[in-house]
Design a protein around this motif. Sequence first.
Motif, PDB file in Angstrom:
ATOM      1  N   ARG A 183     -11.643  -0.828   2.112  1.00 46.73           N
ATOM      2  CA  ARG A 183     -10.618  -1.071   3.146  1.00 46.73           C
ATOM      3  C   ARG A 183      -9.697   0.129   3.224  1.00 46.73           C
ATOM      4  O   ARG A 183      -9.128   0.550   2.214  1.00 46.73           O
ATOM      5  N   THR A 186      -9.695   6.522  -4.953  1.00 45.35           N
ATOM      6  CA  THR A 186      -9.559   5.069  -5.133  1.00 45.35           C
ATOM      7  C   THR A 186      -8.224   4.586  -4.576  1.00 45.35           C
ATOM      8  O   THR A 186      -7.442   5.384  -4.045  1.00 45.35           O
ATOM      9  N   LYS A 187      -7.996   3.297  -4.736  1.00 47.15           N
ATOM     10  CA  LYS A 187      -6.777   2.631  -4.244  1.00 47.15           C
ATOM     11  C   LYS A 187      -5.511   3.467  -4.474  1.00 47.15           C
ATOM     12  O   LYS A 187      -5.292   3.950  -5.591  1.00 47.15           O
ATOM     13  N   THR A 200     -12.545  -1.082   7.980  1.00 52.30           N
ATOM     14  CA  THR A 200     -13.349  -1.412   6.794  1.00 52.30           C
ATOM     15  C   THR A 200     -14.719  -0.757   6.903  1.00 52.30           C
ATOM     16  O   THR A 200     -15.249  -0.572   7.998  1.00 52.30           O
ATOM     17  N   LEU A 258       0.839  -1.197   0.000  1.00 51.45           N
ATOM     18  CA  LEU A 258       0.000   0.000   0.000  1.00 51.45           C
ATOM     19  C   LEU A 258       0.877   1.252   0.000  1.00 51.45           C
ATOM     20  O   LEU A 258       0.699   2.168  -0.796  1.00 51.45           O
ATOM     21  N   GLU A 270      -6.888   1.395   0.731  1.00 53.38           N
ATOM     22  CA  GLU A 270      -6.226   0.129   0.382  1.00 53.38           C
ATOM     23  C   GLU A 270      -6.977  -0.586  -0.716  1.00 53.38           C
ATOM     24  O   GLU A 270      -6.386  -1.202  -1.580  1.00 53.38           O
ATOM     25  N   GLU A 271      -8.316  -0.543  -0.630  1.00 55.36           N
ATOM     26  CA  GLU A 271      -9.146  -1.276  -1.586  1.00 55.36           C
ATOM     27  C   GLU A 271     -10.493  -0.584  -1.655  1.00 55.36           C
ATOM     28  O   GLU A 271     -11.046  -0.195  -0.618  1.00 55.36           O
ATOM     29  N   GLY A 272     -11.020  -0.411  -2.874  1.00 56.28           N
ATOM     30  CA  GLY A 272     -12.367   0.146  -3.021  1.00 56.28           C
ATOM     31  C   GLY A 272     -12.355   1.621  -3.406  1.00 56.28           C
ATOM     32  O   GLY A 272     -11.316   2.205  -3.706  1.00 56.28           O
ATOM     33  N   THR A 273     -13.565   2.203  -3.372  1.00 47.72           N
ATOM     34  CA  THR A 273     -13.734   3.592  -3.808  1.00 47.72           C
ATOM     35  C   THR A 273     -14.460   4.380  -2.722  1.00 47.72           C
ATOM     36  O   THR A 273     -15.391   3.880  -2.088  1.00 47.72           O
TER      37      THR A 273
END
Length: 335
Positions: free
Chosen positions: A290, A263-264, A220, A194, A241-244
């Motif tokens: 995340r 975003t990521k 999360t 990350l 880390e993950e997602g929008t």
Amino acid sequence: MFCLDKCLQSIRRKLGMQPTRPRGVPSSTAGGRRKSVFAEAYNPEDDDDDDTQKVMHPKSDIQRARLAAAVKNIFLFRSLDVFQMQEVLDAMFERKVTPGESVIEQGDDGDNFYVIESGQYSIYVQPDGAAAPKKVGGYDSSGSFGELALMYNMPRAATIQADTNGSLWAMDRQTFRRIILKNAFKKRKMYEKLLESVPMLKTLEPYERMNLADALVPQTFNNGEIIIEQGDDADGMYFVEEGTVRIMRAEHNQEERQVSTVTKGGYLGELALLTNRPRAASAYAVGEVRLAFLDREAFERLLGPCMDVMKREMQQYEQELRKVFGTDVHIDDLK
Ligand code: 1OR
């Protein structure tokens, strides 16, 4: 299972460190002492707490209170549970230092990890082939040092010298590896990717990025959940880390409008920390998200070298806001 040897070698490479040698083989002789490097591989899966002799250094109530205060802001201690914390506090012992005293010598084997209670300290590094050590930083009455040699089984990466009288709390190598290392290693591994993927953090030294990994807290959010609320006081910032994440702002109590998405590899929540104002917009999860949370105190301590980048990017926010609201919006006026 961790790909341990490979991971450790890659971390050492990033830090510009020498590779480990077999046990007992002398290493560099910076500082003139005889050194050897322990080369035992660390495998967190093999750790077995039960048959290890616990270390206990008796302390007065006053000493214990002083120690508890000193470790409060140490990032490496953050993921310990109460029992682990108890054991760590039992195992630590006090070391008083005087001006000019060398606490750690670059190139030595790692014996202890140190938490600073008081005093000022200088950090010196002598790169391979350089004629003399160079001062690369310092500590003033807080922080910790000496974790690298214990974590990665390599010689001490820097010399730490006391500039004033001071008080340190030390933890032996075995206790550090048995309790702290297991948690910290997982976290550094988890956040390595990350932190490498966030362009802004490129300005940090690899060593500074590792400290950042120790300070991050995973969080999360489910679809639609609010992450940040416009108008709130700011307690920290987030890396995606993950997602929008959808950023929404309401002007003059009117309906919220989307101003951007993150975003990521992106980040959010830094603006209020930089401007010392309430949150200028709300943030919502789009699908499952995340995030890695960095609190205000860690932000101030660790992200100094990134401030310029963040401030430059603040100007982009003004443009985005103008596009959405069509008015002459200034970051400094946001409420
Ligand atoms: P150690 O066990 O190697 C020396 O013993 C300690 O100095 C080391 O763990 C760290 O805790 C601390 N690079 C390497 N080690 C550092 C650095 C550092 N700063 C503090 N220590 N750099 C300075 C980054 C601002 C990078 C220099 C190129």
